[in-house]
Design an enzyme around this catalytic site. Structure first.
Site, PDB file in Angstrom:
ATOM      1  N   ASN A 111       0.853  -1.186   0.000  1.00 55.36           N
ATOM      2  CA  ASN A 111       0.000   0.000   0.000  1.00 55.36           C
ATOM      3  C   ASN A 111       0.891   1.239   0.000  1.00 55.36           C
ATOM      4  O   ASN A 111       1.986   1.223   0.576  1.00 55.36           O
ATOM      5  CB  ASN A 111      -0.880  -0.011   1.255  1.00 55.36           C
ATOM      6  CG  ASN A 111      -1.764   1.228   1.376  1.00 55.36           C
ATOM      7  OD1 ASN A 111      -2.462   1.598   0.436  1.00 55.36           O
ATOM      8  ND2 ASN A 111      -1.709   1.886   2.524  1.00 55.36           N
ATOM      9  N   HIS A 113       1.010   5.118   1.296  1.00 52.04           N
ATOM     10  CA  HIS A 113       0.332   5.945   2.299  1.00 52.04           C
ATOM     11  C   HIS A 113       1.044   7.292   2.372  1.00 52.04           C
ATOM     12  O   HIS A 113       2.281   7.332   2.449  1.00 52.04           O
ATOM     13  CB  HIS A 113       0.371   5.229   3.656  1.00 52.04           C
ATOM     14  CG  HIS A 113      -0.285   5.996   4.754  1.00 52.04           C
ATOM     15  ND1 HIS A 113      -1.656   6.076   4.901  1.00 52.04           N
ATOM     16  CD2 HIS A 113       0.246   6.735   5.761  1.00 52.04           C
ATOM     17  CE1 HIS A 113      -1.934   6.831   5.969  1.00 52.04           C
ATOM     18  NE2 HIS A 113      -0.809   7.234   6.493  1.00 52.04           N
ATOM     19  N   SER A 140       5.016   6.705   2.284  1.00 49.38           N
ATOM     20  CA  SER A 140       5.589   5.390   2.598  1.00 49.38           C
ATOM     21  C   SER A 140       4.914   4.311   1.760  1.00 49.38           C
ATOM     22  O   SER A 140       3.705   4.386   1.518  1.00 49.38           O
ATOM     23  CB  SER A 140       5.364   5.043   4.078  1.00 49.38           C
ATOM     24  OG  SER A 140       5.869   6.057   4.927  1.00 49.38           O
ATOM     25  N   ASP A 149      -2.250   0.536   8.001  1.00 53.06           N
ATOM     26  CA  ASP A 149      -1.040   1.327   7.692  1.00 53.06           C
ATOM     27  C   ASP A 149       0.099   0.997   8.655  1.00 53.06           C
ATOM     28  O   ASP A 149       0.974   1.826   8.899  1.00 53.06           O
ATOM     29  CB  ASP A 149      -1.364   2.835   7.775  1.00 53.06           C
ATOM     30  CG  ASP A 149      -2.445   3.224   6.781  1.00 53.06           C
ATOM     31  OD1 ASP A 149      -3.240   4.114   7.110  1.00 53.06           O
ATOM     32  OD2 ASP A 149      -2.503   2.606   5.703  1.00 53.06           O
TER      33      ASP A 149
END
Ligand code: GRF
Length: 223
Positions: A111, A113, A140, A149
């Site tokens: 992911n 973020h 990130s 996260d």
């Protein structure tokens, strides 16, 4: 597996600028692997049209048709699994996934973020960085785990906060770095330079003591 056979699925929820950055990099020979699916939890996600225009298969699923969240996530990831991806990239995908789905893809799902994790998991990251008076902000890319996260961070791109910055100006200046960061991370995974093992990110088979850093040349460097 040659990097050309590496299969990438991307999940979006809106404009999909990070997904577009991956498509552009693939087309320009800057990304190993093939994007085999673009999926979304929103039928109207603008990024779906971008993917379709590039001939990329798409899948979208309307959450309203499902009684519970876990059932929706399972159905969405049945479509993802059908594309046989080696990596799932959450790129502007605004949905917290069911832990069982996350567990099934641990080590194969990342992911992006918009904060320097572990700072500011969740939403409104630019507002929170400004409110805290941070001199440094950034983005990130991390492996997805059940903790929102909170998964092991692969790499980060830093951005100096300027006097007078607003959440909008910060987001605008950060987005191009997000794009370069995501392309660099997906390329590194596709080429076998980065992987998750025993809950830790390994770079060229060495556990990372700190996230890799995106340099101005768009390459990833160890701190
Ligand atoms: C990006 O800032 C990303 O970091 C966050 O969602 C925003 C929109 O991404 N997760 P995109 O333009 O849809 O890729």
């Amino acid at each position: 597996m040659t990097s050309n056979e590496f299969r990438i699925a991307v999940l979006i929820s809106g404009r999909g600028s990070n997904m577009r950055a991956l498509l552009d990099a693939r087309r320009e020979g800057r990304l190993a692997g093939n994007i085999v699916l673009v999926g979304s939890n929103r039928r109207g996600a603008a990024g779906l049209a971008v993917a379709e225009a590039e001939g990329i298969p798409t899948a979208s699923l309307d959450a309203a048709a499902y009684t519970d969240r876990a059932a929706y996530d399972r159905a969405l990831f049945e479509r993802v699994a059908a594309a046989r991806p080696d990596l799932v990239v959450l790129a502007g995908f605004m949905r917290i996934l069911d832990p069982a789905v996350v567990a099934a893809w641990e080590g194969r799902m990342i992911n992006i973020h918009p904060s320097l994790l572990p700072k500011y998991p969740g939403l409104h990251t630019h507002e929170r960085a400004l409110a805290a008076g941070d001199a440094l902000h950034g983005a990130s890319v991390h492996y997805v785990t059940a903790e929102l996260d909170g998964g092991p961070v692969i790499a980060q791109a830093e951005l100096a906060v300027r006097a007078g910055d607003t959440p909008a100006s910060l987001a605008e200046r950060l987005l191009p770095r997000e794009h370069r960061l995501l392309v660099a991370c997906v390329d590194a995974i596709a080429r076998g330079h980065v992987r998750l093992r025993d809950g830790r990110v390994e770079h060229d088979a060495k556990p990372l003591a700190a996230p890799l850093q995106l340099a101005s040349d768009s390459r990833l460097h160890e701190r």
